[in-house]
Design a protein around this motif. Structure first.
Motif, short mmCIF file in Angstrom:
data_model
loop_
_atom_site.label_atom_id
_atom_site.label_comp_id
_atom_site.label_asym_id
_atom_site.label_seq_id
_atom_site.Cartn_x
_atom_site.Cartn_y
_atom_site.Cartn_z
N LEU A 5 0.83 -1.23 0.06
CA LEU A 5 0.05 0.33 -0.12
C LEU A 5 0.98 1.63 0.40
O LEU A 5 -0.29 2.09 -0.27
CB LEU A 5 -1.05 -0.01 0.84
N TRP A 28 -5.06 4.21 3.13
CA TRP A 28 -4.93 2.87 3.76
C TRP A 28 -4.53 3.61 5.54
O TRP A 28 -4.45 4.88 6.30
CB TRP A 28 -4.05 1.84 4.11
N THR A 44 -8.38 -0.13 4.91
CA THR A 44 -8.58 0.74 3.18
C THR A 44 -9.81 1.00 3.22
O THR A 44 -10.71 0.37 3.41
CB THR A 44 -7.75 0.09 1.73
#
Length: 300
Positions: A238, A275, A285
């Motif tokens: 992420l 996130w 998320t």
């Protein structure tokens, strides 16, 4: 003699696999899942059996982050053999057309800008795309005529690294859905010859690249706890998204799937994707709307 059934483990994280030649992505996921004894596994972005390189494999809770890696930028290095087109646009298929013409380096360089940016591309006939619920390659192998519609893709850059009379090497940086085999086919046609891919290596997918990669042989040589130590954390997948750091009070709300108000200097008012973390761990998320973080997927 009865075999002892392996107990599946709730292990989570990413294996950045350097997929070997002549192995399907599904086979690779199955092998990694077995090596880690993982209860759940998936992959971000299919690689053809004849391709090598980065195949990010998600274990456990990391499977919830697969779309973010799958949608990431990809880097491919590929070799085009000039003078022959194949049914599959790679070395596996039968030759369906030939040409004695060979373009020089200047002619090839001149057409490459036409394949950069948002372009229209017809996928290979032998692809995993579905037509009325059936895979295109299954229909093609059954002798049926397969016609795939052109689709828009984005190519960030396309560079010729080496050139020879019989084959040339390229590097493409591109987005999701790009077929390198189609690029090779179309470049060849544009310079007045035929061509197909004879070598293909994916050097990066989203935040993961060759430097992160490990082979199946390397994993097999390790004990299971040593393998666990090599897992990339979920947060690594992420890295391209904004991070929202939660307080203990906010953590409770997000864990229950509820929106939470973000406070403090610099708290974002709106974000399409983000996130949330607590103590360095991925919690969820989601997105930010009107100063609130709204979870879409919560991680255990």
């Amino acid at each position: 003699m009865n075999q002892v059934k392996r107990v599946k483990r709730n292990v989570s994280g990413w294996v950045v696999l350097n997929k070997p030649y002549d192995m399907t992505s599904t086979q690779a996921v199955g092998k990694i899942r077995w090596l880690f004894g993982a209860a759940k596994a998936g992959h971000a972005g299919t690689l053809d059996p004849l391709a090598t390189g980065i195949l990010p494999i998600a274990l456990g809770e990391a499977t919830k982050a697969v779309p973010f890696v799958q949608d990431g930028t990809k880097v491919y290095r590929f070799t085009v053999k000039w003078g022959a087109a194949t049914a599959t646009d790679d070395a596996e298929g039968e030759i369906i057309a030939t040409s004695d013409h060979r373009a020089d380096a200047a002619d090839i360089e001149a057409v490459l800008p036409d394949f950069v940016g948002t372009i229209s591309q017809v996928p290979p006939t032998y692809s995993a795309l579905k037509i009325d619920g059936e895979r295109a390659y299954d229909l093609a192998r059954a002798g049926e005529k397969v016609e795939l519609a052109a689709r828009e893709i984005h190519v960030e850059s396309l560079t010729m690294l080496e050139h020879g009379n019989e084959q040339s090497v390229f590097e493409a940086i591109c987005g999701k859905g790009t077929y390198v085999r189609s690029l090779a086919r179309d470049i060849a046609e544009r310079v007045g010859t035929n061509g197909h891919v004879v070598a293909l290596h994916r050097g990066a997918v989203g935040p993961f690249d060759d430097e992160d990669a490990i082979t199946i042989d390397q994993l097999e040589a390790l004990e299971i706890l040593e393998r666990d130590a090599l897992l990339k954390p979920i947060a690594a997948s992420l890295a391209d998204l904004p991070e929202i750091r939660l307080t203990q009070q906010q953590l409770t709300g997000v864990k229950h799937g509820n929106p939470v108000l973000l406070t403090g200097a610099g708290a974002p008012i709106g974000l399409d994707e983000a996130w949330a973390s607590f103590a360095g761990k991925v919690v969820a998320t989601g997105y930010v709307e009107r100063g609130q973080f709204v979870p879409r997927r919560v991680f255990n």
